[in-house]
Design an enzyme around this catalytic site. Structure first.
Site, PDB file in Angstrom:
ATOM      1  N   PHE A 180      24.034  72.607  37.216  1.00 45.81           N
ATOM      2  CA  PHE A 180      24.086  72.031  35.774  1.00 45.81           C
ATOM      3  C   PHE A 180      23.999  70.420  35.781  1.00 45.81           C
ATOM      4  O   PHE A 180      24.577  69.923  36.386  1.00 45.81           O
ATOM      5  CB  PHE A 180      25.469  72.515  35.297  1.00 45.81           C
ATOM      6  CG  PHE A 180      25.429  71.860  33.780  1.00 45.81           C
ATOM      7  CD1 PHE A 180      25.087  72.835  32.632  1.00 45.81           C
ATOM      8  CD2 PHE A 180      25.850  70.626  33.399  1.00 45.81           C
ATOM      9  CE1 PHE A 180      25.077  72.420  31.296  1.00 45.81           C
ATOM     10  CE2 PHE A 180      25.976  70.364  31.886  1.00 45.81           C
ATOM     11  CZ  PHE A 180      25.571  71.246  31.126  1.00 45.81           C
TER      12      PHE A 180
ATOM     13  N   LYS B  38      31.657  61.184  33.556  1.00 52.49           N
ATOM     14  CA  LYS B  38      33.000  62.053  33.254  1.00 52.49           C
ATOM     15  C   LYS B  38      34.189  60.863  33.880  1.00 52.49           C
ATOM     16  O   LYS B  38      34.474  59.853  32.999  1.00 52.49           O
ATOM     17  CB  LYS B  38      32.948  63.005  34.187  1.00 52.49           C
ATOM     18  CG  LYS B  38      32.284  64.476  33.623  1.00 52.49           C
ATOM     19  CD  LYS B  38      32.452  65.635  33.999  1.00 52.49           C
ATOM     20  CE  LYS B  38      31.580  66.675  33.401  1.00 52.49           C
ATOM     21  NZ  LYS B  38      32.230  67.483  32.223  1.00 52.49           N
TER      22      LYS B  38
HETATM   23  C1  LIG Z   1      27.298  67.995  37.302  1.00 52.92           C
HETATM   24  C2  LIG Z   1      26.903  67.787  36.299  1.00 52.92           C
HETATM   25  N1  LIG Z   1      25.993  66.974  35.866  1.00 52.92           N
HETATM   26  C3  LIG Z   1      25.641  66.560  34.502  1.00 52.92           C
HETATM   27  C4  LIG Z   1      26.462  66.881  33.351  1.00 52.92           C
HETATM   28  C5  LIG Z   1      26.092  66.356  32.044  1.00 52.92           C
HETATM   29  O1  LIG Z   1      27.128  65.401  31.675  1.00 52.92           O
HETATM   30  P1  LIG Z   1      27.364  65.109  30.343  1.00 52.92           P
HETATM   31  O2  LIG Z   1      28.108  66.324  29.563  1.00 52.92           O
HETATM   32  O3  LIG Z   1      28.161  63.889  30.218  1.00 52.92           O
HETATM   33  O4  LIG Z   1      26.147  64.951  29.606  1.00 52.92           O
HETATM   34  C6  LIG Z   1      27.577  67.660  33.662  1.00 52.92           C
HETATM   35  C7  LIG Z   1      28.462  67.998  32.470  1.00 52.92           C
HETATM   36  O5  LIG Z   1      29.292  69.032  32.711  1.00 52.92           O
HETATM   37  C8  LIG Z   1      27.997  67.903  34.963  1.00 52.92           C
HETATM   38  O6  LIG Z   1      28.902  68.885  35.263  1.00 52.92           O
END
Ligand SMILES: Cc1ncc(COP(=O)(O)O)c(C=O)c1O
Length: 492
Positions: free
Chosen positions: A207, A348
């Site tokens: 993801f 995050k």
């Molecule tokens: C590994 C990873 N990359 C990217 C994202 C995307 O981040 P955002 O929701 O801050 O756009 C997430 C979101 O859960 C993630 O877990």
């Protein structure tokens, strides 16, 4: 007590006396335990009804009372006090209302930066370079001396891809200056050679976000992708699927690594032959949304080698795993890579998005990797204090010790309830188990919630923990007790 013994047996770091030191109350007035006083949540339901009139709010679970939420406990609009092992989708490093964060904006110059939001890429505040150096660079992954700030995890990855494509194109321009007339003209038609056919290789179950590039690299659930015109020429390789416990399945798991790495090489070759070369590989150190899937340090080392051999950028997406969640600032530190990755993305727990990168990856002209705000400068001041707390309170040690304790507890539960859960895994406090099927997993999540414990689901089978870094042994005990209670009820 069962868990304590298991920890002592399994960890080279911990014995039970040490463990008792990890029950510190970081936030005064933190509740002692969960309390579900109004499980029907009428107040949250009413608010949801109002919100839904103006905004589709299908994902809202409950409304958060930020006055009452403290430390590891989230309190909802109905006064239900819930042990939060999910912390706003893994994004709260210090839990709720951490006392020293209240001092951050007492400094007037910082308050002014909060109130007067500047376009960081064009008019950064005076001495902004010092903040970047003292805060962001103080925790940079080893070997990465550049950083680019962004808004969120998605745009960190999306912009990092652009960085990679610029680097890739410049390699093949080799020496010639500037763009050709044809490149300029075709770029306005979204066609090659101005907009070339190049790819980012990602992994099944990965993801990486929700904009066109990052969503093209995302391979978790159809619902995230359906109806969007994505980049069909971007390939995905299989991510290793391990058997647990790891030490009982070394041979099978090694064979799994080799199979997946062979596929990566195969894809790279095919893409090259088909005129759509792979410019970058993106991978999470532990696939999070996709089911908390781990891969071995050897797998990551070999993958990096393949990237180097093929002049492909190696991007590690630490959006969910970074900022101490695994007991190291960056999860990939566990892999002991011989060279730094080319790019490491974060967001995050880091409070805003961005990416660290090597000198080689610097864009060559302004406005190529850009947007209006380029992140929220005020968030850097919160991060400054977060890093200060992580260091002064030795939270990485705490995450490792309490994480090890909790993981042992999960392993014991897997042994006690083998027909319901299996495969306890993870690093630090980034932990998970699998349920025997999706329905059972969903029942576990809702039963735990009804007992006042919030955990997350991921993949189709997994229950994941994403607590704050201040999660202590006493919180782990409550979680493990409630989990055991849940599993006992499900066995009957
Ligand atoms: C590994 C990873 N990359 C990217 C994202 C995307 O981040 P955002 O929701 O801050 O756009 C997430 C979101 O859960 C993630 O877990």
């Amino acid at each position: 007590m069962v868990f304590l013994t298991a920890v002592a047996r399994n960890s080279r770091y911990i014995h039970s006396k040490t463990l008792e030191n990890f029950s510190k109350a970081f936030v005064p007035c933190e509740p002692a335990q969960p309390l579900m006083c109004k499980p029907d949540s009428p107040a949250s339901k009413e608010m949801l009804c109002e919100l839904n009139k103006v905004q589709y709010a299908g994902a809202v679970q409950f409304f958060t009372d930020l006055d009452k939420s403290m430390g590891n406990y989230i309190v909802d609009a109905d006064g239900n006090t819930i042990l939060d092992c999910y912390t706003q989708i893994a994004s709260m490093p210090l839990g709720y209302n951490y006392p020293s964060l209240f001092n951050v904006f007492k400094d007037e110059s910082k308050m002014k930066i909060l109130l007067n939001r500047v376009a960081l890429g064009v008019y950064p505040p005076v001495n902004w370079h010092n903040y970047i150096n003292n805060v962001l660079m103080s925790v940079a992954p080893k070997g990465l001396k550049n950083v680019q700030t962004q808004m969120c995890g998605t745009c960190a990855n999306e912009q990092a891809f652009k960085n990679i494509f610029i680097w890739h194109a410049n390699q093949s321009r080799s020496g010639s200056k500037g763009f050709t007339e044809e490149e300029l003209k075709t770029s306005m038609l979204n066609k090659p050679p101005g907009c070339p056919q190049v790819a980012i290789l990602s992994f099944e179950g990965g993801f990486h976000g929700r904009t066109t590039g990052s969503l093209s690299a995302t391979r978790t659930k159809p619902i995230h992708k359906l109806d969007f015109p994505l980049l069909s020429h971007w390939p995905a390789a299989k991510f290793p699927q391990y058997k647990y416990p790891l030490d009982e399945h070394k041979c099978e798991n090694l064979a799994e690594d080799k199979k997946c790495l062979a596929q990566v090489e195969d894809i790279i070759e095919k893409q090259r032959k088909n005129g759509c070369p792979v410019a970058g590989v993106i991978i999470e150190p532990i696939q999070s949304e996709g089911g908390d899937n781990e891969a071995s340090p050897e797998f990551f080392k070999e993958l990096q080698k393949i990237c180097k051999k093929n002049k492909i950028a190696f991007l590690i997406d630490e959006v969910q795993t970074g900022c101490g969640a695994t007991g190291k600032m960056w999860c990939h530190e566990w892999f002991d890579l011989p060279l730094p990755p080319d790019i490491v993305c974060f967001s995050k727990k880091m409070q805003f998005g961005g990416y660290y990168h090597t000198e080689e990856m610097r864009p060559d002209q302004p406005y190529r990797v850009f947007n209006t705000w380029m992140g929220d400068p005020a968030r850097l001041f919160i991060l400054e204090e977060v890093i200060n707390v992580i260091q002064t309170e030795r939270l990485l040690d705490s995450v490792e010790v309490v994480g090890c304790y909790t993981k042992c507890g999960l392993s014991e539960l897997c042994k006690e309830f083998p027909n319901i859960i299996n495969s306890a895994r993870g690093r630090g406090l980034l932990l998970a188990v699998n349920a025997k099927d999706t329905k059972t997993r969903d029942t576990i999540l809702s039963k735990l919630k009804s007992k006042g414990v919030l955990v997350g689901g991921c993949g189709s089978l997994s229950v994941r923990l994403r607590p704050a870094l201040i999660f202590q042994k006493n919180h782990a005990d409550i979680f493990l007790d409630k989990f055991r209670e849940t599993l006992c009820e499900m066995r009957c």
